[in-house]
Scaffold this active site. Structure first.
Site, mmCIF file in Angstrom:
data_model
loop_
_atom_site.group_PDB
_atom_site.id
_atom_site.type_symbol
_atom_site.label_atom_id
_atom_site.label_comp_id
_atom_site.label_asym_id
_atom_site.label_seq_id
_atom_site.Cartn_x
_atom_site.Cartn_y
_atom_site.Cartn_z
ATOM 1 N N ARG B 45 -2.283 4.928 -7.286
ATOM 2 C CA ARG B 45 -3.408 5.661 -7.689
ATOM 3 C C ARG B 45 -3.281 6.620 -8.784
ATOM 4 O O ARG B 45 -2.147 7.048 -9.315
ATOM 5 C CB ARG B 45 -4.312 6.236 -6.665
ATOM 6 C CG ARG B 45 -3.715 6.705 -5.428
ATOM 7 C CD ARG B 45 -2.545 7.743 -5.701
ATOM 8 N NE ARG B 45 -3.518 8.953 -6.425
ATOM 9 C CZ ARG B 45 -2.827 9.747 -7.256
ATOM 10 N NH1 ARG B 45 -1.789 9.922 -7.214
ATOM 11 N NH2 ARG B 45 -3.433 10.761 -7.711
ATOM 12 N N ALA B 47 -5.480 7.747 -12.699
ATOM 13 C CA ALA B 47 -5.696 6.883 -13.684
ATOM 14 C C ALA B 47 -4.836 6.393 -14.569
ATOM 15 O O ALA B 47 -4.791 5.169 -14.951
ATOM 16 C CB ALA B 47 -6.887 7.518 -14.588
ATOM 17 N N GLN B 194 -4.391 13.454 -1.249
ATOM 18 C CA GLN B 194 -3.726 13.228 -2.386
ATOM 19 C C GLN B 194 -2.714 14.884 -2.690
ATOM 20 O O GLN B 194 -1.564 14.660 -3.063
ATOM 21 C CB GLN B 194 -4.262 13.005 -3.808
ATOM 22 C CG GLN B 194 -4.702 11.533 -3.697
ATOM 23 C CD GLN B 194 -6.152 11.573 -3.256
ATOM 24 O OE1 GLN B 194 -6.597 12.225 -2.611
ATOM 25 N NE2 GLN B 194 -6.821 10.470 -3.767
ATOM 26 N N ASP B 235 -10.105 10.890 -14.678
ATOM 27 C CA ASP B 235 -10.282 9.509 -14.499
ATOM 28 C C ASP B 235 -11.180 8.794 -15.572
ATOM 29 O O ASP B 235 -11.027 7.812 -16.029
ATOM 30 C CB ASP B 235 -10.917 9.050 -13.241
ATOM 31 C CG ASP B 235 -9.856 9.162 -12.332
ATOM 32 O OD1 ASP B 235 -10.027 10.372 -11.842
ATOM 33 O OD2 ASP B 235 -9.384 8.413 -11.589
ATOM 34 N N ASN B 245 -13.806 13.044 -12.307
ATOM 35 C CA ASN B 245 -12.427 12.977 -11.820
ATOM 36 C C ASN B 245 -12.735 12.996 -10.176
ATOM 37 O O ASN B 245 -13.661 13.001 -9.693
ATOM 38 C CB ASN B 245 -11.761 14.451 -12.277
ATOM 39 C CG ASN B 245 -10.135 14.612 -11.722
ATOM 40 O OD1 ASN B 245 -9.534 13.595 -12.052
ATOM 41 N ND2 ASN B 245 -9.827 15.869 -11.200
ATOM 42 N N LYS B 246 -11.623 13.187 -9.163
ATOM 43 C CA LYS B 246 -11.627 13.100 -7.980
ATOM 44 C C LYS B 246 -12.551 14.125 -7.439
ATOM 45 O O LYS B 246 -12.662 15.105 -7.961
ATOM 46 C CB LYS B 246 -10.047 13.771 -7.387
ATOM 47 C CG LYS B 246 -9.950 13.586 -6.023
ATOM 48 C CD LYS B 246 -10.451 12.334 -5.100
ATOM 49 C CE LYS B 246 -9.732 11.299 -5.791
ATOM 50 N NZ LYS B 246 -10.574 9.747 -5.107
#
Lengths: 351, 351
Positions: B45, B47, B194, B235, B245-246
Site C-alpha cells: 500500500r 500511493a 500503518q 494519495d 490522504n489516509k
C-alpha cells in the site's frame, strides 16, 4: 438492564467491562482492596460509576473492619486513601469519598452496626441519585438536540459509566424515546475501545442503531454534513468550564467548532470541581504503554517504540456549547453558571 | 534496507505489509492476477508503491502472454483494466498504468521480447525515479522544518509506501541526517495500523526514535506544545491543492491550524492530478467493516453494529502550508504552483 455495580450479600458486584462485549462476566469483590483493583484496572470505569463503586467499596471496607473508635477511624482513613489513589482524573471519585466521609463523621459516635448500616445506606443513596440525575440530564439534553439529530459521541458515557441510563447516552436514549434521533455515531475510542465494545453494546441492547467509526473518521463525516450534534460525558469540569474527558474529546470539540456543530457535555453536578480554577490544574492520568502497543493480548506495534498514553484531555470552555446537569443547563460564561449549579450541590451534600 | 517491491526472476516480489512487524514474509507474485490481489488486499500500500507495483504487474502480464499483434493488445488492455480496478483513490496507480500504456504503444510494432523488455525497463525506470524523487523531496522538505523539529506524521508515507526512503518519512530521514530532528510522533492510524506497524518499524530500523500515539491523542500533545510541525504523504492532490490522504489526515490538519503548527504534504509529481478540479471529485474508497470490528482476527466490536470505513479523507487546500515535490515546493495559491510543477511533469512523461 444489566446493573453497572450493585451491593449483593456483603459484596460489591459489577459486570467486568474489560470482557464486554464478548463475555458477560460478573466480578464479585469481597473486600475494599478488590474494589480498588477493579477501579484501577478498569473492570469498571466512567466517572459517575467510579464514584458509586468507590462508595460501595468504602461501605464494604467499614463492614469488614472489626475495629471501633479510634482504631476504626484510622482504618477508615486508610480505606479512603486506598480508594482515592486508584485513578486521579475523575473528580466524582473524590466527591463520593468526601460524601462517605461526611456520613462516617455523622455516625462515628454511634459505631457498630449502626455506623456500618448508615454507610451502606449512603452508598445506595449515591447510586439512586446518580440514576435519577441521568434520567433528568437525558431529558434536558434531548431538548437541546436538533430535529432528526445525527449525534456523534466519544468513549462510553452510558449506563455502564453511571448507575444506569448514562449521561451522554442518557441524552441519546431520551432523544430516541422522543423520536428526535436520526443516527448515532460512536468513536471506537482507542486504546480501550469503550465505543466499540461498550457504547455499541449497550445502545444495541436498547434497540438504538449505532454506527461505529475509528477515532480518525469523524472529521470526514462532519465535512460531509453527516453529523449535526456532539454529546460527550466528562470526568471533571473546572470552575471556568474547561472539561476533562476521555482522550480525543478535545479533537472532536475542535472539529465540531470548525463545522459549526454544537458540542454538548452531559455530566452530573458531582463532576463539577469548583476548587479547580481551570483545566491546566486537572491531573491527567497516563496509563501503561501496553494498552497502546497490544490489542486483544497480542503485540501489534513495532518492538522498541516509545508510547504516550494520556487517558484524558482537556477541552477549553470556549469549545463547549452547553453543559447539561441534572439541575439545569449551564451556558457561557461558565464561571457564573457552574457556580450557580454546583454551589447548590455542595449545600445539598452538606444538608 | 528491505525493498518494498522488486522484480526477481520473472516474478514481482514484495514484503507482505499485512504481517509486519511480527513477521518479515515475502510475497512472490507469478502473474498479474496475484499482483492485483496484493494491491487490493493491501499486502502492499502507499500511493507511490502501488504505482511501482502496478508497473511491474503490467510488465509481468505482458511477459506471461504468448499473444502478439491485436490479440496481445486486447490482452494488454484487460491486464491494465484489472490493475486499474484494484483501488480507486491513489492516482499514482492510474499514472503508472498510463505511462506503461505509452511504453506499450511506442514498442507495440516491435512486439516479441523487445516489447516485453521495454515494458520491464520502463517499470524499473518508474521505480528508480520514485526512489530518486523521495530523496529530493526529503532534502527539500527537511529545509522547511523548524530547528529541533518535533514532527507528527500520520499513516505510513515511508520507504514501505514508495520505492524507498519515503515521502513524509523521507523528510523525517533527511531532517535526522541534518541534525534537525528532536522527536517524531506517529499516529497508530486505525483501522489498518500503518503507523504502529509500519512507520514505527521502519524508523526504528533506521535508528530514528519514534513515539506512538493513538489517533485521538495528537490534539492533546499539540495543546501542550509538544509538536511543532506535521508532515504527511498524499494519495491524490487535486488541481486546487486539496489533498486526499489516509483517513484522519483532515483531522490532523484542522488541529494543526488551530495550534498554528505548519502542515506539510510531501508527494511526488505523479500524485498531482490536474484533471481533478478539487477534492469533491476524488473518489474515496470505503473498505470492509471487518477492518474496524476485528483486531488481529478477533471481533472486538459489539455484534450487529453498523460501520463506516472510508479509507481516505480530503484536506482542503486552505489547511496546507506547502506541498513538497521532487521538483520544488508548491505554496498557495496552489492552482498556479501545482500547474507549474505538474505541467512540466506531463511534458517529461510524454518526452
Amino acid at each position: 438492564v444489566v446493573p453497572t455495580v450493585a451491593w449483593e450479600d456483603g459484596a460489591v458486584v459489577m459486570i467486568d467491562q474489560r470482557r464486554l462485549p464478548a463475555e458477560e462476566v460478573f466480578l464479585r469483590c469481597r473486600d475494599h482492596h478488590e474494589v480498588a483493583a477493579a477501579i484501577r484496572d478498569m473492570a469498571i470505569r466512567g466517572a459517575p460509576a467510579i464514584g458509586v463503586c468507590a462508595a460501595y467499596g468504602l461501605a464494604l471496607g467499614a463492614r469488614n473492619s472489626v475495629g471501633e473508635g479510634e482504631p476504626l477511624r484510622a482504618e477508615w482513613q486508610a480505606i479512603c486513601g486506598e480508594l482515592a489513589s486508584t485513578r486521579p482524573t475523575a473528580v466524582n471519585l473524590f466527591w463520593a469519598i468526601r460524601r462517605m466521609q461526611g456520613c462516617f463523621d455523622a455516625h462515628a459516635a454511634e459505631g457498630g452496626a449502626g455506623l456500618r448500616d448508615a454507610l451502606l445506606a449512603e452508598a445506595r443513596q449515591i447510586e439512586a441519585e446518580d440514576l435519577e440525575s441521568c434520567r433528568r440530564m437525558g431529558d434536558l439534553g434531548a431538548g437541546l438536540l436538533p430535529a432528526a439529530a445525527r449525534v456523534l459521541t466519544h468513549c462510553n458515557a452510558g449506563a455502564l459509566a453511571t448507575a444506569g441510563y448514562g449521561t451522554a447516552l442518557g441524552v441519546i436514549r431520551s432523544a430516541a424515546r422522543l423520536g428526535k434521533l436520526d443516527a448515532v455515531f460512536a468513536d471506537e475510542t482507542r486504546p480501550f475501545l469503550q465505543g466499540a465494545r461498550l457504547t455499541a453494546w449497550e445502545l444495541l441492547r436498547d434497540g438504538i442503531p449505532v454506527t461505529l467509526l475509528t477515532d480518525n473518521m469523524s472529521g470526514f463525516l462532519m465535512a460531509q454534513g453527516e453529523i449535526n450534534a456532539v454529546v460527550v460525558g466528562a470526568d471533571r469540569i473546572a470552575a471556568n468550564g474547561d472539561v476533562a474527558n476521555k482522550v480525543g474529546t478535545y479533537t472532536v470539540a475542535v472539529l465540531a467548532r470548525e463545522h459549526k456543530i454544537p458540542f454538548y457535555v452531559a455530566a452530573p453536578v458531582s463532576t463539577i470541581d469548583l476548587a479547580t480554577a481551570d483545566g491546566r490544574s486537572i491531573p491527567i492520568e497516563e496509563r501503561a504503554a501496553e494498552e497502546v502497543t497490544h490489542l486483544a493480548g497480542r503485540r501489534v506495534a513495532a518492538e522498541g517504540v516509545s508510547v504516550r498514553n494520556p487517558a484524558f484531555d482537556v477541552t477549553p470552555a470556549r469549545f463547549v456549547t452547553a453543559i447539561v446537569c441534572e439541575r439545569g443547563i449551564a451556558r457561557p460564561p461558565y464561571d457564573r453558571s457552574l457556580q450557580a449549579l454546583a454551589g447548590d450541590a455542595r449545600a445539598a451534600v452538606q444538608g
